[in-house]
Design a protein around this motif. Structure first.
Motif, short mmCIF file in Angstrom:
data_model
loop_
_atom_site.label_atom_id
_atom_site.label_comp_id
_atom_site.label_asym_id
_atom_site.label_seq_id
_atom_site.Cartn_x
_atom_site.Cartn_y
_atom_site.Cartn_z
N UNK A 153 -31.74 11.96 22.02
CA UNK A 153 -32.54 13.05 22.21
C UNK A 153 -32.60 13.84 23.25
N UNK A 154 -32.51 12.98 24.51
CA UNK A 154 -32.62 13.55 25.78
C UNK A 154 -31.96 14.88 26.13
N UNK A 155 -30.53 14.85 26.07
CA UNK A 155 -29.77 16.04 26.39
C UNK A 155 -30.13 17.22 25.68
N UNK A 204 -33.57 5.28 29.13
CA UNK A 204 -34.02 5.76 30.49
C UNK A 204 -35.04 6.72 30.73
N UNK A 205 -35.52 6.95 31.71
CA UNK A 205 -36.48 7.63 32.29
C UNK A 205 -36.64 9.16 32.03
N UNK A 206 -35.41 9.66 31.55
CA UNK A 206 -34.87 10.90 31.33
C UNK A 206 -35.94 11.63 30.01
N UNK A 207 -36.13 10.74 29.07
CA UNK A 207 -37.15 11.37 28.25
C UNK A 207 -38.49 11.74 28.74
N UNK A 221 -28.14 13.28 31.93
CA UNK A 221 -27.13 12.57 30.94
C UNK A 221 -26.24 11.57 31.93
N UNK A 222 -25.74 12.07 32.85
CA UNK A 222 -24.88 11.37 33.88
C UNK A 222 -25.66 10.27 34.37
N UNK A 223 -26.55 10.45 34.80
CA UNK A 223 -27.71 9.42 35.58
C UNK A 223 -28.17 8.31 34.80
N UNK A 224 -28.51 8.88 33.62
CA UNK A 224 -29.40 7.94 32.73
C UNK A 224 -28.41 7.24 31.76
N UNK A 225 -27.56 7.78 31.15
CA UNK A 225 -26.81 7.21 30.02
C UNK A 225 -25.39 6.97 30.33
N UNK A 226 -24.39 7.93 30.86
CA UNK A 226 -23.06 7.71 30.74
C UNK A 226 -22.51 7.12 31.91
N UNK A 250 -31.83 13.74 16.96
CA UNK A 250 -31.32 12.51 17.63
C UNK A 250 -31.20 11.60 16.55
N UNK A 251 -32.18 11.22 15.87
CA UNK A 251 -32.12 10.36 14.96
C UNK A 251 -31.17 10.70 13.91
#
Ligand SMILES: Nc1ncnc2c1ncn2[C@@H]1O[C@H](COP(=O)(O)OP(=O)(O)OP(=O)(O)O)[C@@H](O)[C@H]1O
Ligand SMILES: [Mg+2]
Lengths: 372, 510
Positions: A78-80, A211-214, A276-281, A318-319
């Motif tokens: 859901x973050x992005x 990750x803390x992006x949320x 998204x880059x720093x947290x997920x990918x 997101x879900x």
């Protein structure tokens, strides 16, 4: 008795909750039929197909929302979506139709990669590096939105067309880089860059699952909500959104508002790309976004442009994405069926909104004149 | 006029959130009569007519046409019943021609549109009722008066014989009003019926056969023209006498507050609208501009306010050149503007009364308010105060202004423009669409501002209003000042000459 359809003068508040819920249920129902038919083709018996569909549905709902690990994925997905939808809502408030969220997201990701892998290579302090990378991604998104903003303000170009076209430019640009100059030599020919250095990765919690992006997204939602209801900017942006001539008459510089709203909108979407880059990918890849920028348009719209609502709707979507992945993996559903499902959700939502604008009126029989 | 009722509305009830707009209204229209509807702003006149025209549906009540119960679900139904309506704020498509606008919205036209034929028919209709129009002209090039003639011809073209005219004369020049009245007379003679809404009592007394007065959503009764005079009508409408024609307060003029020097401005068509015009207004002075509409009044007002670029010349406020000042700066230095086109530039229809009051952020008296912390609650409080002071009839400060009646919308604009301690006020038709009580209120408010030392530029269509308020009268013709007169009805003839383009000095010579 006679039943008549008439347009509502004003939409009651409760409908803004009832409409999406009913619409999603309708979509689930139609999809149920489609899936059953699909499984009948595969399994042969109706009975088998039906129970297969029921268990698929269980998966679709329980995994993303009621399972611990599924929930982690939902939050990550859901973050992005939330970032881009927050950015878009900001512009939509002024009736500026930025549909370039996808491109701004891509440009943010590109700039983040450039910053993390090349510009700030040697920096080892995570706080400093993360901040710099985030700033780079936001600026990139902002610049990408500045192009349509200037064209709209000074040449009266339609922002819808320009932002849409720039999406393709951004995607092709990223592809050029990940297939060409930025491709990781140790990546076995995979179209992606090398991994981000450790200090450019966002801190995580829940054993590294989220990750803390949320939290950054939620913080932005609160900030944007504040701007909307408590600042002169928010106040004036409604005036610009409702009547540009009246805004000019009030001394509001409409051009300035147009440019700033598009640029901020792009900056938030770009930041989403960086996060998204720093947290997920942790690396820039070909096609890293399955159309987040477009889904975000629906989210912004469903949330009625309210930043806090955007967070909740993003969670739902997101879900939905996680549930779809799940079906794809365990029930070997073709991607096209998944697309059908997303299309159905959208279709039912739009239909629901349109229908909600009307109401049924029942007239008593004795009022009908004899000559009718 | 026959006694035979061609149309009856019986016990019509219509509630909107927070207001009972029509409360058990019954109304009877006879064949061949001009039936006036009177009432204060927000009394429910437009609502009742919108029900008749099928735009709104009544909560209760019925409509009988020729004695037969009829349901009118949509304007199309109304047109089929030969009912036509010219809206209070009419809506034509500016980029279309006159003929195209007439065709627009007609259902039974098939696919092939015979524009030539329609143009011819419109021309003939116009000639027959002395409502001259040019069928080929694009609507945006026309004056309001011409636009209204088209609206009326559109009704006649659809074959309407019950014509609803909602404040048709509000936007007309006196000459155009004369024209309209002679067309109305011709129409009723041929057996049509006209429902005429106006706040101008003299017009109502002149043209109507019968008069119904609405008050707070109720019909106080229908009277014959012979039974009434101005005073009884006012009492019925307002419930009390309205004091009028009081003395103007004497104010010692202060220093020049606004000065316009050799100003030239172009109109939307690119032609010179204001031509080398100069004027100055002192503090505590009201300068009235008299002139036939379309002689540069609008362009002059817009240029001073900063909405329209100037070609040559200078505008000074309190001695300072406004040339490079943004509208925002002008507002901050105390320039206030009541434009004639309040729907499209002076208000935001989908926003609340509060937003529209605070649109310019000029209302004083908010505590602890800053750009990063605006005080919505206080703003609502202040708005409620203004709603009371200006007696704006609205369910709340949160109501969208598109739901206000025409007069109440104007009051919102006035409340905003007059509550900001302005030093210079440009007032363009400030009382257009207001009822008598509200009109008197606005006169008092403007005179109050004058006493406080504001300089006021009054652009009004009615000489009555100009005489009532101004200290000096300037007559404008084709963007030039022809001369000045004192504000006295004895100069009406001289003003008339100047309005037609004769210079003051050449009148003296004759
Ligand atoms: N669509 C609407 N929704 C809510 N309230 C409405 C709506 N239309 C009218 N009203 C309210 O109904 C009342 C009557 O309005 P209406 O427009 O009929 O007045 P009016 O007599 O025509 O006044 P005016 O002389 O100012 O034009 C007003 O209080 C107005 O605010
Ligand atoms: Mg009205």
């Amino acid at each position: 008795m006679k039943i008549k359809i008439e347009k509502r003068l004003n939409t009651p508040r409760y409908l803004s909750l009832v409409v999406p819920v009913v619409s999603i249920f309708a979509a689930l129902l139609i999809m149920f039929v489609i899936l059953t038919i699909f499984f009948m083709g595969r399994i042969g018996s109706f009975q088998g197909a039906f129970s297969e569909t029921v268990s698929a549905y269980k998966e679709l709902i329980t995994w993303p929302f009621f399972n611990q690990y599924g929930l982690y994925s939902t939050i990550s997905k859901m973050v992005p979506l939330a970032f881009v939808a927050l950015g878009l809502s900001f512009a939509y408030k002024m009736k500026i139709w930025n549909i370039g969220g996808e491109g701004q997201l891509y440009m943010g990701a590109l700039a983040a990669t450039w910053a993390a892998l090349f510009v700030f290579r040697g920096i080892t302090s995570p706080i400093l590096l993360i901040t710099l990378v985030a700033i780079f991604s936001a600026i990139a998104g902002a610049l990408w939105a500045l192009i349509p903003a200037l064209m709209k303000a000074y040449a009266k170009t339609d922002e819808i067309v320009v932002t849409l076209m720039l999406n393709y430019v951004a995607i092709f640009w990223v592809d050029y880089l990940v297939y060409g100059p930025w491709r990781d030599p140790k990546g076995f020919g995979f179209p992606g860059t090398a991994a981000f250095p450790e200090p450019a990765m966002l801190p995580t919690f829940f054993d590294g699952n989220v990750h803390i992006g949320i939290f950054i997204a939620i913080a932005f939602a609160i900030l944007l909500q504040y701007i909307d209801v408590k600042t002169q900017w928010g106040f004036n942006s409604r005036i610009v959104g409702d009547n540009k001539k009246a805004a000019t008459y009030s001394g509001i510089k409409v051009k300035k508002y147009t440019i700033i709203s598009l640029v901020v909108s792009g900056a938030i979407a770009g930041l989403g790309g960086g996060v998204q880059m720093m947290g997920m990918q942790h690396r820039l890849m070909h096609g890293f976004s399955p159309g987040y920028g477009y889904t975000a348009i629906i989210i912004a719209w469903l949330a009625k442009l309210n930043p806090i609502a955007v967070i909740f709707v993003s969670f739902l979507f997101g879900g939905l994405l996680v549930g779809n992945d799940q079906l794809q993996m365990f029930y070997k559903l073709p991607i096209s069926l998944i697309s059908i499902f997303q299309g159905l959700v959208l279709f039912c939502l739009l239909g629901g909104e349109a229908i909600a604008a009307y109401r049924l009126k029942i007239e008593k029989a004795e009022e009908v004149p004899a000559n009718e | 006029m026959d006694d035979y009722p061609i149309l009856e509305m019986k016990n019509i009830q219509k509630a909107f959130p927070g207001v009972l707009a029509n409360d058990n209204i019954s109304l009877e229209i006879r064949r061949g009569e001009v039936h006036a509807l009177l009432g204060e702003n927000g009394a429910g006149k437009t609502t009742l007519m919108n029900i008749l025209f099928g735009i709104y549906h009544p909560d209760h009540g019925e409509i009988l046409i020729n004695g037969k119960k009829t349901f009118i679900h949509s304007p199309q139904d109304a047109i089929n019943e030969k009912i036509g309506m010219v809206q209070q704020h009419f809506a034509l498509v500016p980029s279309f021609t006159v003929a195209e606008n007439v065709i627009l919205g007609l259902k039974n036209f098939g696919f092939i549109i015979k524009t030539k034929q329609v143009e011819q028919q419109i021309k003939e209709l116009g000639e027959r009722y002395s409502l001259p129009v040019r069928p080929k002209a694009r609507v945006w090039t026309l004056s309001v008066g011409e636009r209204q003639r088209i609206e009326i011809l559109k009704l006649l073209y659809t074959g309407a014989n019950i014509l609803i005219l909602d404040e048709p004369t509000a936007v007309l020049t006196p000459q155009e009003t004369r024209q309209l009245f002679s067309a109305i007379r011709k129409l009723v003679k041929e057996g049509s019926s006209v429902i005429f809404i106006s706040h101008k009592l003299d017009e109502v007394l002149e043209i109507s056969d019968r008069i119904s007065v609405l008050r707070n959503g109720k019909n106080t009764g229908t009277l014959n023209r012979e039974e009434v005079d101005r005073r009884t009508l006012v009492q019925r409408m307002v419930g009390r006498d309205v004091l009028m024609d009081q003395e103007k307060p004497k104010v010692e003029p202060g220093p020049v507050k606004i000065e316009v020097k050799d100003l030239t401005v172009k109109n939307d068509k690119g032609l010179t609208a204001v031509n080398n015009l100069s004027l100055e207004i002192h503090g505590g002075e009201i300068l009235g501009i008299a002139g036939v509409a379309g002689n540069g009044q609008k362009e002059l007002a817009e240029a001073i306010y900063g909405l329209r670029p100037i070609e040559t010349g200078k505008i000074q406020m309190a001695g300072e050149d406004l040339h490079h000042r943004s509208i925002k700066k002008r507002i901050q230095s105390g320039l206030s503007f009541i434009p004639q086109d309040r729907k499209s530039i002076a208000t935001c229809p989908n926003l609340s009364v509060m937003f529209n009051i605070f649109m310019k952020n000029t209302i004083p008296g908010l505590k602890k308010s800053s750009a990063w912390n605006i005080q919505i609650k206080q703003m609502h409080e202040k708005t409620r105060e203004l709603i009371r002071n200006f007696s704006i009839s609205t369910p709340s400060s949160k109501t969208r202004v598109r739901y206000l009646s025409g007069g109440n919308l104007q009051k919102v604009v006035l409340a905003r423009e007059l509550s900001s301690n302005p030093s210079v006020i440009i007032a363009e038709h400030p009382t257009r669409g207001l009822d008598i009580g509200a009109m008197e209120f606005v006169y008092q408010a403007l005179l109050e501002e004058k006493k406080k030392g504001s300089a006021i530029l009054l652009l009004a269509g009615e000489l009555y209003e100009i005489f009532r308020l101004s200290d000096r009268v300037a007559v404008i013709y084709e963007g030039e000042v022809m001369g000045y007169t004192p504000p006295d009805p004895s100069y009406t003839e001289k003003i008339g000459f100047m309005m037609a383009g004769t210079r003051e000095d050449s009148i003296h010579e004759n």
